[in-house]
Design an enzyme around this catalytic site. Structure first.
Site, PDB file in Angstrom:
ATOM      1  N   GLU B  24      81.681  42.171  37.987  1.00 40.21           N
ATOM      2  CA  GLU B  24      83.028  42.203  38.541  1.00 40.21           C
ATOM      3  C   GLU B  24      83.860  43.224  37.783  1.00 40.21           C
ATOM      4  O   GLU B  24      84.001  43.133  36.565  1.00 40.21           O
ATOM      5  CB  GLU B  24      83.649  40.807  38.435  1.00 40.21           C
ATOM      6  CG  GLU B  24      82.947  39.811  39.349  1.00 40.21           C
ATOM      7  CD  GLU B  24      83.090  38.359  38.892  1.00 40.21           C
ATOM      8  OE1 GLU B  24      83.935  38.072  38.037  1.00 40.21           O
ATOM      9  OE2 GLU B  24      82.336  37.517  39.416  1.00 40.21           O
ATOM     10  N   SER B  54      81.239  36.554  42.699  1.00 40.52           N
ATOM     11  CA  SER B  54      80.134  35.907  43.407  1.00 40.52           C
ATOM     12  C   SER B  54      78.915  35.884  42.498  1.00 40.52           C
ATOM     13  O   SER B  54      77.899  36.502  42.770  1.00 40.52           O
ATOM     14  CB  SER B  54      79.880  36.749  44.668  1.00 40.52           C
ATOM     15  OG  SER B  54      78.770  36.326  45.402  1.00 40.52           O
ATOM     16  N   GLU B  55      79.036  35.158  41.366  1.00 39.20           N
ATOM     17  CA  GLU B  55      77.994  35.262  40.334  1.00 39.20           C
ATOM     18  C   GLU B  55      76.623  34.828  40.827  1.00 39.20           C
ATOM     19  O   GLU B  55      75.612  35.421  40.473  1.00 39.20           O
ATOM     20  CB  GLU B  55      78.378  34.429  39.097  1.00 39.20           C
ATOM     21  CG  GLU B  55      79.398  35.104  38.191  1.00 39.20           C
ATOM     22  CD  GLU B  55      80.831  34.903  38.646  1.00 39.20           C
ATOM     23  OE1 GLU B  55      81.044  34.168  39.630  1.00 39.20           O
ATOM     24  OE2 GLU B  55      81.743  35.476  38.031  1.00 39.20           O
ATOM     25  N   PHE B  78      83.261  36.191  31.714  1.00 44.53           N
ATOM     26  CA  PHE B  78      83.417  35.097  30.745  1.00 44.53           C
ATOM     27  C   PHE B  78      82.175  34.226  30.877  1.00 44.53           C
ATOM     28  O   PHE B  78      81.771  33.898  31.996  1.00 44.53           O
ATOM     29  CB  PHE B  78      84.667  34.272  31.050  1.00 44.53           C
ATOM     30  CG  PHE B  78      85.960  34.977  30.706  1.00 44.53           C
ATOM     31  CD1 PHE B  78      86.648  34.652  29.535  1.00 44.53           C
ATOM     32  CD2 PHE B  78      86.485  35.949  31.535  1.00 44.53           C
ATOM     33  CE1 PHE B  78      87.834  35.303  29.206  1.00 44.53           C
ATOM     34  CE2 PHE B  78      87.662  36.608  31.213  1.00 44.53           C
ATOM     35  CZ  PHE B  78      88.342  36.279  30.046  1.00 44.53           C
ATOM     36  N   HIS B 124      88.000  29.307  29.202  1.00 38.09           N
ATOM     37  CA  HIS B 124      87.576  30.685  28.923  1.00 38.09           C
ATOM     38  C   HIS B 124      87.409  30.922  27.427  1.00 38.09           C
ATOM     39  O   HIS B 124      87.653  32.012  26.940  1.00 38.09           O
ATOM     40  CB  HIS B 124      88.607  31.694  29.446  1.00 38.09           C
ATOM     41  CG  HIS B 124      88.727  31.765  30.926  1.00 38.09           C
ATOM     42  ND1 HIS B 124      89.322  30.790  31.677  1.00 38.09           N
ATOM     43  CD2 HIS B 124      88.339  32.715  31.816  1.00 38.09           C
ATOM     44  CE1 HIS B 124      89.308  31.129  32.957  1.00 38.09           C
ATOM     45  NE2 HIS B 124      88.716  32.290  33.082  1.00 38.09           N
TER      46      HIS B 124
END
Lengths: 330, 333
Positions: B24, B54-55, B78, B124
């Site tokens: 990303e 959209s991992e 992250f 995070h």
């Protein structure tokens, strides 16, 4: 009539000869029935997921794809694997956990692989192979070859994120990939209308600005033609396609499931479209085979499966040390 | 450290046209932490690609690309975002070599930022080595600074296995001279002794390497400080040699106490070097809580150099494992 035992020749036969397509469907059915028998006899442990009734999809996909194309498929993958060129010994050896099996008896029924005919390790997680196929298509795109990738998956996979993310990615990157959904009407024990709010999976492609098609998956030539057209589009820069093959799962989800949830009369209605009965009849009508030839195919296939079972049962289990092999690449 | 990461990827991309970069905002924006600076300009949009958020999709695609011949370097911005794609890493990519009888390899590098210290809040700020370290078929390395990041990244991209390289977020801005080129490559599975000392062996990883070296420099005792660098596989030889000499083992971890990587190091040393130990092994960790946001709380959460100093001093004086700071803080139930 003879059946090649070399994987690449077995694959080649499907491109050239519609009689080979018929033979292969008969072989897939005979193998699946034999697998059920072997389980019932207690000769194997674990589970299995049969593709009885879906033989034409497997043969159609394999007839259209070439061996340098990459294929991902599911744990209901015995048919696709045989169609791509794996042999009954490859499969039965793996299913029975013998060293002679597709990956040496390390995988079992759900885990087959044969890079020589383009088959990546088959996926036992629903939907997982769909983005992986998009990635194989990315390799072709980056390297500038005209190879393509195919993902073969069930209707149940189209409710998981991996399906949607893969279609989205393939579309924005215009990847040379064909998504082949085997809509066999059931996701595990649940009928499709209980889990999925669309009648045709194919409409889901619209959300990704991707061409799609509903195909009669009970005819191997139909299936092959649809996949071939989509592959041609992929190879020539036209991007991905979603093909929905309407088909039917004759068996339950896995070995213990007798599918009591099936509505009365449904199986009988689908059996009227049985791919093997109808394609055999069609080849006889066309004069390519005689009624006697159909019987001869059945006999030949049964003999070959019986011989494969004999070979496998006489072959050793993997040595204990095999579990330590191939955890990491050197 | 971010410059070192960009340089390592660029060097590997120059050496091998099969290396591609996905993630990303890695292309046009050069990464939110500027860890892919200059890559799009030099290598073009075919090899350096911005992905959708959209991992599962792009990590799955990276697995497929790796299995068919490319060497993808994927940025997970992250490490927490790996959660939605863990299937593709742990259950697919990590298993392809095994489930192909060794015929399919997955030369895939996954980079992810980890750790607390920047006020990113609970979702995070984790390190999450534990999500990765217990999966056979994966390798895991953790950068502790610019030179370490450069060397480990190059080794990871060249390796034929799926590898996760974790990058402590608060070190991205750290600067030091880095040896580039072949001499700068750090082989995987090898630890690095950062400081030599006598009283204890302190094993650190990622963000805790610098903190531990600082603690040692200010302390009344001296210790071997070892940057483990790789967790899977980890370098037993270097750790064992040191512990055999010092007789005391301490791990310093920026993760909750239960299930942290140090437990495995301690278990191995306790089993194999029991007779050599002069004191019980000590694990210095964060408490078993989510990472809090408030600045003072977040700083307290991470093992500080003062706290490391206190804990090791306590061990050396009493021969027993001192209570962690939170026992006093929490009070009696």
């Amino acid at each position: 009539m003879s059946m090649p035992d070399n994987r690449l020749e077995r694959r080649q036969a499907l491109h050239e000869d519609r009689r080979a397509r018929y033979e292969r469907m008969v072989e897939i059915r005979a193998l699946e029935n034999k697998v059920q028998d072997l389980f019932d006899e207690g000769l194997v442990h674990g589970t299995t997921h049969l593709c009885l009734g879906q033989e034409a999809v497997a043969v159609g996909v394999a007839a259209a794809a070439r061996v340098s194309d990459t294929v991902t498929c599911t744990y209901r993958g015995h048919g696709v694997a045989l169609a791509l060129g794996l042999t009954p010994v490859d499969l039965l050896g793996e299913i029975l956990g013998r060293e002679i099996g597709s990956i040496g008896g390390i995988g079992g029924s759900m885990h087959l692989c044969e890079p020589d005919v383009g088959l990546l390790p088959t996926f036992a997680i629903v939907g997982a192979g769909i983005p992986v196929a998009a990635g194989a298509a990315l390799t072709a795109q980056v390297r500038g070859t005209d190879d393509a990738a195919l993902a073969v998956f069930g209707d149940g996979s189209t409710n998981i994120g991996a399906f949607h993310e893969a279609l989205n990615l393939a579309s924005i990157w215009n990847l040379p990939v064909v998504f082949v959904c085997e809509n066999n009407q059931y996701g595990e024990y649940s009928r499709i209308d209980l889990t999925t709010p669309v009648d045709d999976i194919a409409v889901r492609a619209q959300a990704y600005n991707m061409p799609s098609e509903v195909v009669d998956g009970q005819d191997p030539d139909n299936a092959a033609d649809a996949v071939a057209a989509a592959l041609m589009r992929a190879r020539t820069g036209g991007g991905p396609t979603l093909i929905e093959m309407k088909t039917y799962r004759y068996a339950g989800h896995s070995r213990a499931d007798t599918a009591p949830y099936r509505p009365e009369g449904e199986f009988e209605r689908w059996y009227e479209k049985d791919p093997i009965v109808n394609y055999g009849r069609q080849l006889v009508d066309e004069g390519l085979l005689s009624g006697d030839d159909l019987d001869a195919v059945k006999t030949l296939v049964d003999e070959s499966i019986a011989a494969a079972v004999e070979t496998v049962l006489a072959s050793p289990a993997p040595p204990m040390a095999a579990m330590f092999d191939n955890v990491l690449a050197p | 450290m971010n410059q070192a990461i960009s340089a390592a990827i660029a060097d590997e991309m120059r050496a091998d046209p099969d290396v591609i970069v996905l993630g990303e905002d890695v292309a046009v924006a050069e990464g939110p932490f500027k860890t892919s600076a200059g890559l799009l300009d030099e290598f073009g949009p075919l090899r350096v690609r911005d992905t959708p958020i959209s991992e599962m999709g792009f990590l799955g695609a990276a697995v497929g690309a790796a299995a068919t011949g490319l060497r993808p370097v994927v940025e997970i911005m992250f490490v927490e975002f790996l959660g939605v794609a863990l299937d593709q890493l742990s259950t697919e990519g990590a298993k392809f070599h095994y489930l192909s009888g060794g015929r399919v390899t997955v030369p895939l590098t996954i980079r992810a930022s980890v750790g607390a210290g920047l006020g990113f809040g609970t979702q995070h700020s984790q390190t999450l080595e534990s999500w990765v370290m217990g999966t056979p078929g994966l390798k895991l390395a953790v950068a502790s600074g610019p030179a370490s990041a450069y060397g480990l990244m190059r080794a990871a991209i060249r390796d034929d296995n799926p590898i996760v390289v974790l990058e402590p977020r608060r070190l991205y801005a750290q600067r030091e001279d880095v040896t580039t080129g072949p001499e700068g490559v750090i082989p995987l599975g090898i630890a690095r002794q950062v400081v030599d000392g006598d009283d204890a062996t302190i094993v650190a990883l990622g963000s805790t390497v610098g903190t531990t070296a600082q603690a040692e420099a200010a302390a009344s005792w001296s210790a071997d400080v070892i940057d483990l660098q790789s967790l899977q596989p980890w370098d037993r030889d270097t750790v064992y040699e040191s512990v055999a000499r010092t007789g005391r083992l301490v791990t310093v971890e920026e993760n909750p106490l239960f299930g942290g990587w140090g437990a495995d190091i301690v278990a191995a040393v306790a089993a194999d070097l029991f007779g050599e130990l002069k004191a019980p092994p000590l694990r210095i960790t964060a408490p078993d809580v989510p990472v809090p946001f408030g600045k003072e709380l977040e700083e307290r959460y991470m093992p500080s150099s003062d706290y490391i100093n206190e804990q090791v001093t306590g061990l050396l004086h009493t021969g027993r494992v001192p209570s962690p700071w939170w026992e006093a803080e929490k009070g009696s139930p």
